[in-house]
Design a protein around this motif. Structure first.
Motif, PDB file in Angstrom:
ATOM      1  N   SER A  31     -24.484 -30.715  41.756  1.00 36.56           N
ATOM      2  CA  SER A  31     -25.820 -31.303  40.660  1.00 36.56           C
ATOM      3  C   SER A  31     -25.826 -29.965  40.112  1.00 36.56           C
ATOM      4  O   SER A  31     -26.662 -28.991  40.277  1.00 36.56           O
ATOM      5  N   LEU A  32     -26.668 -29.660  38.918  1.00 35.96           N
ATOM      6  CA  LEU A  32     -27.141 -29.022  38.177  1.00 35.96           C
ATOM      7  C   LEU A  32     -27.436 -29.784  36.870  1.00 35.96           C
ATOM      8  O   LEU A  32     -27.520 -30.200  36.076  1.00 35.96           O
ATOM      9  N   ASP A  33     -29.149 -29.953  36.540  1.00 33.57           N
ATOM     10  CA  ASP A  33     -29.762 -30.303  35.756  1.00 33.57           C
ATOM     11  C   ASP A  33     -29.565 -29.677  35.431  1.00 33.57           C
ATOM     12  O   ASP A  33     -30.094 -29.816  33.240  1.00 33.57           O
ATOM     13  N   VAL A  34     -30.446 -28.506  34.746  1.00 33.72           N
ATOM     14  CA  VAL A  34     -30.219 -27.431  33.489  1.00 33.72           C
ATOM     15  C   VAL A  34     -29.779 -26.591  33.583  1.00 33.72           C
ATOM     16  O   VAL A  34     -29.564 -25.516  34.843  1.00 33.72           O
ATOM     17  N   LEU A  35     -28.797 -25.417  32.841  1.00 34.09           N
ATOM     18  CA  LEU A  35     -28.074 -24.488  32.854  1.00 34.09           C
ATOM     19  C   LEU A  35     -28.871 -23.587  31.704  1.00 34.09           C
ATOM     20  O   LEU A  35     -28.345 -24.622  30.259  1.00 34.09           O
ATOM     21  N   VAL A  36     -29.438 -22.753  31.988  1.00 31.96           N
ATOM     22  CA  VAL A  36     -29.734 -21.803  30.136  1.00 31.96           C
ATOM     23  C   VAL A  36     -28.745 -20.118  30.729  1.00 31.96           C
ATOM     24  O   VAL A  36     -28.405 -19.641  30.912  1.00 31.96           O
ATOM     25  N   HIS A  37     -28.020 -20.285  29.286  1.00 32.83           N
ATOM     26  CA  HIS A  37     -27.314 -19.275  28.757  1.00 32.83           C
ATOM     27  C   HIS A  37     -28.293 -18.076  28.132  1.00 32.83           C
ATOM     28  O   HIS A  37     -28.301 -18.844  26.921  1.00 32.83           O
ATOM     29  N   ASN A  38     -28.611 -17.517  28.620  1.00 30.37           N
ATOM     30  CA  ASN A  38     -29.654 -16.258  28.237  1.00 30.37           C
ATOM     31  C   ASN A  38     -28.797 -14.466  28.241  1.00 30.37           C
ATOM     32  O   ASN A  38     -29.283 -14.160  27.202  1.00 30.37           O
ATOM     33  N   ALA A  39     -27.723 -15.116  29.258  1.00 27.83           N
ATOM     34  CA  ALA A  39     -27.145 -13.396  29.399  1.00 27.83           C
ATOM     35  C   ALA A  39     -26.899 -13.378  28.115  1.00 27.83           C
ATOM     36  O   ALA A  39     -25.932 -13.355  27.636  1.00 27.83           O
ATOM     37  N   GLY A  40     -26.834 -12.047  27.878  1.00 28.18           N
ATOM     38  CA  GLY A  40     -25.669 -11.456  26.383  1.00 28.18           C
ATOM     39  C   GLY A  40     -25.786  -9.575  26.054  1.00 28.18           C
ATOM     40  O   GLY A  40     -26.580  -9.739  27.020  1.00 28.18           O
TER      41      GLY A  40
END
Length: 223
Positions: free
Chosen positions: A70-79
């Motif tokens: 279960s995951l409430d927040v996924l922040v895609h910051n890597a780049g």
């Protein structure tokens, strides 16, 4: 039980800033390429767990996400930001940029969709002003960020129980920005750029938006 958040590229810069703000009331997975890259931030935050994985390694990514139920927040910051003229940028440069900025994001999201659906979660895509316009020498990076915006738009419509926010900040005072300015041959002046805390707070505000609203897009520019 506290909600869970995963922040990629959280070993430094904006990712670390977002992780710090979320750690007040979330169990945070600190994403980074290696164990060393996430160790300092993970040790600093009492509610954090290191999550080292190469996001461009499909097998490693599959194994790293297998136990996230279960995951409430996924922040895609890597780049990454490979800059150069169209003449200068090689096919390998374009592939490197899209592998990190688009393909890894799409695959990580796909693998975590069951966990996000279960939590009615929130996906935050750290995009860029370059995802709204393209400037000279920024063709590969801007193209990847335009693609990232399209990915977010499609995901938002396909997954009505998941909120999807695209964040388009201007230049941020980070080590990555120093490298970019050096590559441009300019003199670095961090006071001209957004602070990490400012952008991290905008991300936190989007996540905290009451459930009856969907913050779809945030654009920030230095004053």
């Amino acid at each position: 039980m506290s909600p869970t958040a995963l922040v990629t590229g959280a070993g430094r810069g904006l990712g670390a800033g977002i992780a710090r703000l979320l750690s007040a009331d979330h169990d945070v997975l600190i994403g980074g390429t290696t164990a060393d890259s996430v160790a300092t931030v993970a040790e600093e935050l009492l509610t954090a767990t290191p999550w080292p994985v190469d996001l461009t390694d499909a097998d490693a990514l599959r194994a790293a996400t297998a136990d996230i139920e279960s995951l409430d927040v996924l922040v895609h910051n890597a780049g990454v930001a490979d800059l150069g003229t169209v003449e200068e940028l090689s096919l390998a440069d374009w592939r490197h940029t899209f592998e990190a900025n688009v393909f890894a994001v799409a695959e990580l999201t796909r693998l975590l969709l069951p966990a996000l659906r279960r939590a009615h979660g929130h996906v935050v895509l750290i995009n860029s002003g370059a995802g709204l316009r393209a400037n000279p020498r920024w063709s590969a990076y801007a193209a990847s960020k335009f693609a990232l915006r399209a990915f977010g738009d499609a995901l938002r419509q396909e997954e009505p129980d998941i909120r999807v926010t695209s964040v388009h900040p201007g230049r941020i005072d980070t080590d990555m920005q120093r490298a970019i300015v050096a590559g441009e041959g300019g003199e670095y002046d961090g006071s001209r750029y957004l602070t990490v805390d400012t952008v991290a707070r905008a991300v936190r505000q989007a996540i905290d938006t009451p459930a009856d609203a969907h913050p779809t897009e945030i654009v920030l520019r230095p004053r």
